[in-house]
Design a protein around this motif. Sequence first.
Motif, PDB file in Angstrom:
ATOM      1  N   GLY A  10       0.691  -1.228   0.065  1.00  0.00           N
ATOM      2  CA  GLY A  10       0.002  -0.018  -0.072  1.00  0.00           C
ATOM      3  C   GLY A  10       0.867   1.330   0.071  1.00  0.00           C
ATOM      4  O   GLY A  10       1.904   1.318   0.091  1.00  0.00           O
ATOM      5  N   THR A  11       0.228   2.354   0.025  1.00  0.00           N
ATOM      6  CA  THR A  11       0.682   3.619   0.053  1.00  0.00           C
ATOM      7  C   THR A  11       0.699   4.340   1.411  1.00  0.00           C
ATOM      8  O   THR A  11      -0.356   4.006   2.179  1.00  0.00           O
ATOM      9  CB  THR A  11       0.260   4.715  -1.053  1.00  0.00           C
ATOM     10  OG1 THR A  11      -1.292   4.894  -0.871  1.00  0.00           O
ATOM     11  CG2 THR A  11       0.502   3.821  -2.558  1.00  0.00           C
ATOM     12  N   LYS A  13      -1.254   6.990   1.513  1.00  0.00           N
ATOM     13  CA  LYS A  13      -2.524   7.362   1.482  1.00  0.00           C
ATOM     14  C   LYS A  13      -3.495   6.150   2.014  1.00  0.00           C
ATOM     15  O   LYS A  13      -4.598   6.484   2.835  1.00  0.00           O
ATOM     16  CB  LYS A  13      -3.041   7.839   0.126  1.00  0.00           C
ATOM     17  CG  LYS A  13      -2.619   8.951  -0.412  1.00  0.00           C
ATOM     18  CD  LYS A  13      -3.182   9.143  -1.698  1.00  0.00           C
ATOM     19  CE  LYS A  13      -2.884  10.288  -2.506  1.00  0.00           C
ATOM     20  NZ  LYS A  13      -3.409  10.448  -3.704  1.00  0.00           N
ATOM     21  N   ASP A  14      -3.164   5.082   1.764  1.00  0.00           N
ATOM     22  CA  ASP A  14      -3.795   3.873   2.345  1.00  0.00           C
ATOM     23  C   ASP A  14      -3.776   3.545   3.827  1.00  0.00           C
ATOM     24  O   ASP A  14      -4.682   3.463   4.380  1.00  0.00           O
ATOM     25  CB  ASP A  14      -3.227   2.541   1.573  1.00  0.00           C
ATOM     26  CG  ASP A  14      -3.573   2.506   0.005  1.00  0.00           C
ATOM     27  OD1 ASP A  14      -4.592   3.147  -0.394  1.00  0.00           O
ATOM     28  OD2 ASP A  14      -2.595   1.983  -0.639  1.00  0.00           O
ATOM     29  N   TRP A  15      -2.426   4.118   4.030  1.00  0.00           N
ATOM     30  CA  TRP A  15      -2.096   3.875   5.729  1.00  0.00           C
ATOM     31  C   TRP A  15      -3.072   5.032   6.443  1.00  0.00           C
ATOM     32  O   TRP A  15      -3.527   4.632   7.561  1.00  0.00           O
ATOM     33  CB  TRP A  15      -0.850   3.849   5.801  1.00  0.00           C
ATOM     34  CG  TRP A  15       0.110   2.881   5.177  1.00  0.00           C
ATOM     35  CD1 TRP A  15      -0.515   1.454   4.731  1.00  0.00           C
ATOM     36  CD2 TRP A  15       1.396   3.103   4.876  1.00  0.00           C
ATOM     37  NE1 TRP A  15       0.516   1.108   4.108  1.00  0.00           N
ATOM     38  CE2 TRP A  15       1.674   1.564   3.794  1.00  0.00           C
ATOM     39  CE3 TRP A  15       2.240   3.744   4.684  1.00  0.00           C
ATOM     40  CZ2 TRP A  15       2.973   1.502   3.259  1.00  0.00           C
ATOM     41  CZ3 TRP A  15       3.490   3.800   4.261  1.00  0.00           C
ATOM     42  CH2 TRP A  15       3.895   2.530   3.604  1.00  0.00           C
ATOM     43  N   VAL A 113     -11.420   6.925   0.408  1.00  0.00           N
ATOM     44  CA  VAL A 113     -11.101   5.580   0.706  1.00  0.00           C
ATOM     45  C   VAL A 113     -11.999   5.320   1.976  1.00  0.00           C
ATOM     46  O   VAL A 113     -12.490   4.285   2.018  1.00  0.00           O
ATOM     47  CB  VAL A 113      -9.449   5.489   1.016  1.00  0.00           C
ATOM     48  CG1 VAL A 113      -9.256   4.177   1.463  1.00  0.00           C
ATOM     49  CG2 VAL A 113      -8.799   5.660  -0.408  1.00  0.00           C
TER      50      VAL A 113
END
Length: 181
Positions: A10-11, A13-15, A113
């Motif tokens: 992931g990135t 942003k995902d985290w 998200v």
Amino acid sequence: SFPIRRGKEGTWKDWAAAALANALRERRVPRERVALSIDSGNALLAEIHTPFSEDDKIAKTIRFEMENHLPSHSIDDLVTDYSICEKSEKGALILGVALPRRTVRDHLDILTVSDIDPLSIDLDIFAAVNALIFAGLIPTQETTILVHGNAKYAKCVLIENGRLRALRTSGDFDEYWQFHL
């Protein structure tokens, strides 16, 4: 606080989105009660005198007015807004704000998200001033200077009679804008 835990996949942003979703769930905060605040160090600011003081007229002309202060940037790559600092019979003094669309989009992506539509989007320093005034920590009939700093930027805000009158931000903007535009 809610820590952002880096995963193997992931990135960022995902985290960040996962950390936000966890914080909302753990604290039982409805998704409808989230506001977005963006670092004003990411913004280009300009004091602008307009011959009118009506919000609708300022809103219609802010992009044009900001374009005059951004000779090296395309207004189409920016999101603009303003804050009225002073009104008179002769017009208004406004603080124009321009943010790269990419910066706003990156922040909104984190919320998207997590299935969040923010109540509002504001610059950090405006949000801080409004919160301090609302909490009664800034007298509405006096002059106050708010200073905020971090490793990249220093921000000084002049507040008179409960209204933002001036904002100065200093830092290494060339590096930021070369990276983000």
